[in-house]
Design an enzyme around this catalytic site. Structure first.
Site, short mmCIF file in Angstrom:
data_model
loop_
_atom_site.label_atom_id
_atom_site.label_comp_id
_atom_site.label_asym_id
_atom_site.label_seq_id
_atom_site.Cartn_x
_atom_site.Cartn_y
_atom_site.Cartn_z
NE ARG A 143 1.74 -4.71 10.99
CZ ARG A 143 2.78 -4.34 10.75
NH1 ARG A 143 3.50 -4.58 10.62
NH2 ARG A 143 2.08 -3.33 9.49
NE ARG B 291 -4.02 -1.49 10.20
CZ ARG B 291 -3.32 -0.44 9.05
NH1 ARG B 291 -3.63 0.35 8.63
NH2 ARG B 291 -2.33 -1.15 8.80
NE ARG C 114 6.53 -0.35 10.51
CZ ARG C 114 4.81 -0.23 9.61
NH1 ARG C 114 5.25 0.15 8.04
NH2 ARG C 114 4.11 -0.93 10.45
CE LYS D 248 -2.52 -0.98 3.83
NZ LYS D 248 -1.87 -2.03 4.29
NE ARG E 297 7.29 -2.80 6.02
CZ ARG E 297 5.68 -2.74 5.81
NH1 ARG E 297 5.80 -2.07 5.20
NH2 ARG E 297 5.10 -2.81 7.65
P1 AMP Z 1 0.66 0.51 9.01
O1 AMP Z 1 1.82 1.09 8.92
O2 AMP Z 1 -0.51 1.21 8.31
O3 AMP Z 1 1.05 -0.17 8.90
O4 AMP Z 1 0.06 0.98 10.40
C1 AMP Z 1 1.21 0.82 11.62
C2 AMP Z 1 0.11 0.46 12.92
O5 AMP Z 1 -0.73 1.70 12.79
C3 AMP Z 1 -0.90 -0.28 13.33
O6 AMP Z 1 -0.59 -2.16 12.83
C4 AMP Z 1 -1.99 -0.68 13.99
O7 AMP Z 1 -1.43 -0.19 15.07
C5 AMP Z 1 -1.60 1.39 13.97
N1 AMP Z 1 -2.78 2.36 12.93
C6 AMP Z 1 -1.91 2.65 11.52
N2 AMP Z 1 -3.37 2.50 10.92
C7 AMP Z 1 -4.83 2.93 11.78
C8 AMP Z 1 -6.11 2.75 11.35
N3 AMP Z 1 -6.79 3.30 10.16
N4 AMP Z 1 -7.10 2.00 12.44
C9 AMP Z 1 -6.09 1.93 13.55
N5 AMP Z 1 -4.93 1.90 13.64
C10 AMP Z 1 -4.66 1.88 13.23
#
Ligand code: AMP
Length: 205
Positions: free
Chosen positions: A163, A88, A152, A13, A122
């Site tokens: 996740r 999400r 990360r 994404k 990654r």
């Molecule tokens: P990402 O970089 O999009 O994988 O986001 C990293 C982490 O941020 C996720 O595993 C969630 O813990 C939190 N997060 C990001 N976007 C959301 C969302 N829309 N709703 C809830 N938690 C989020």
């Protein structure tokens, strides 16, 4: 154009949203990036978000919705935007419906096994570049800026599995949700990066 990128963690994404942002000249809004910036800055939001992110859990809906609502109200989002990592949950999607009219939802389809391999391998650079150990030939520096690459915390294998569980339970129902709305476009995210990007551009034309 108002676009959502949907897909499991590590489905590409962020990578593709960054390219589409340049192509269309609209802001790329990644809720994960917003949380990471706040964690780095030690803000109260960062402290709160970290307690969820480190476990592989979702940050509470109302916290995320408020952030996105404020961001989408800004001038630069009026002509369009790319949402990456939001919504999400169905609850977030319902809230978004009241804030903006989405034109298309790109669903990047990648199976779980490939995801775990991809995400656990990654590596990130502070400049924003992303790599995979499979193609680094042992190097730990960024080819673009020379920065030191890091993993990360939430990309460690155990956290990736949590996740993914959260993704299947909370986020995957959005696929049917947006299909019913007539907005969903599936893109095979398991292909090479250029082929995926070409398919995304086809969908957007
Ligand atoms: P990402 O970089 O999009 O994988 O986001 C990293 C982490 O941020 C996720 O595993 C969630 O813990 C939190 N997060 C990001 N976007 C959301 C969302 N829309 N709703 C809830 N938690 C989020």
């Amino acid at each position: 154009m108002k676009i959502i990128f949907l897909g499991a963690p590590g489905s590409g994404k962020g990578t593709h949203a960054t390219r589409v942002k340049t192509e269309l000249g609209v802001p790329h809004i990644s809720t994960g990036d917003i949380f990471r910036e706040n964690i780095k800055g030690g803000t109260p939001l960062g402290v709160l978000a970290k307690s969820y992110i480190d476990k592989g859990a979702l940050v509470p809906d109302d916290v995320v919705i408020k952030i996105v609502e404020d961001r989408l109200a800004r001038e630069d989002c009026q002509k369009g935007f790319i949402l990456d990592g939001f919504p999400r949950t169905i609850y977030q999607a319902e809230a978004l419906k009241k804030i903006a009219k989405i034109d298309v939802v790109i669903n990047l389809v990648v199976d779980d096994e490939a995801i775990v391999k991809r995400v656990a391998g990654r590596r990130m650079c502070r400049c924003g570049e992303t790599y995979n150990v499979a193609f680094l030939n042992g190097s730990d520096t960024c080819a673009k800026c020379g920065g030191k690459l890091y993993q990360r915390d939430d990309d460690k294998e155990e956290t990736v599995k949590s996740r993914l569980d959260v993704y299947h339970k909370e986020t995957a129902p959005l696929i049917d949700y947006y299909r019913k709305e007539g907005l969903l476009k599936d893109v095979d995210g398991s292909q090479g990066i250029e082929a995926v990007y070409a398919d995304i551009l086809k969908v957007l034309k």
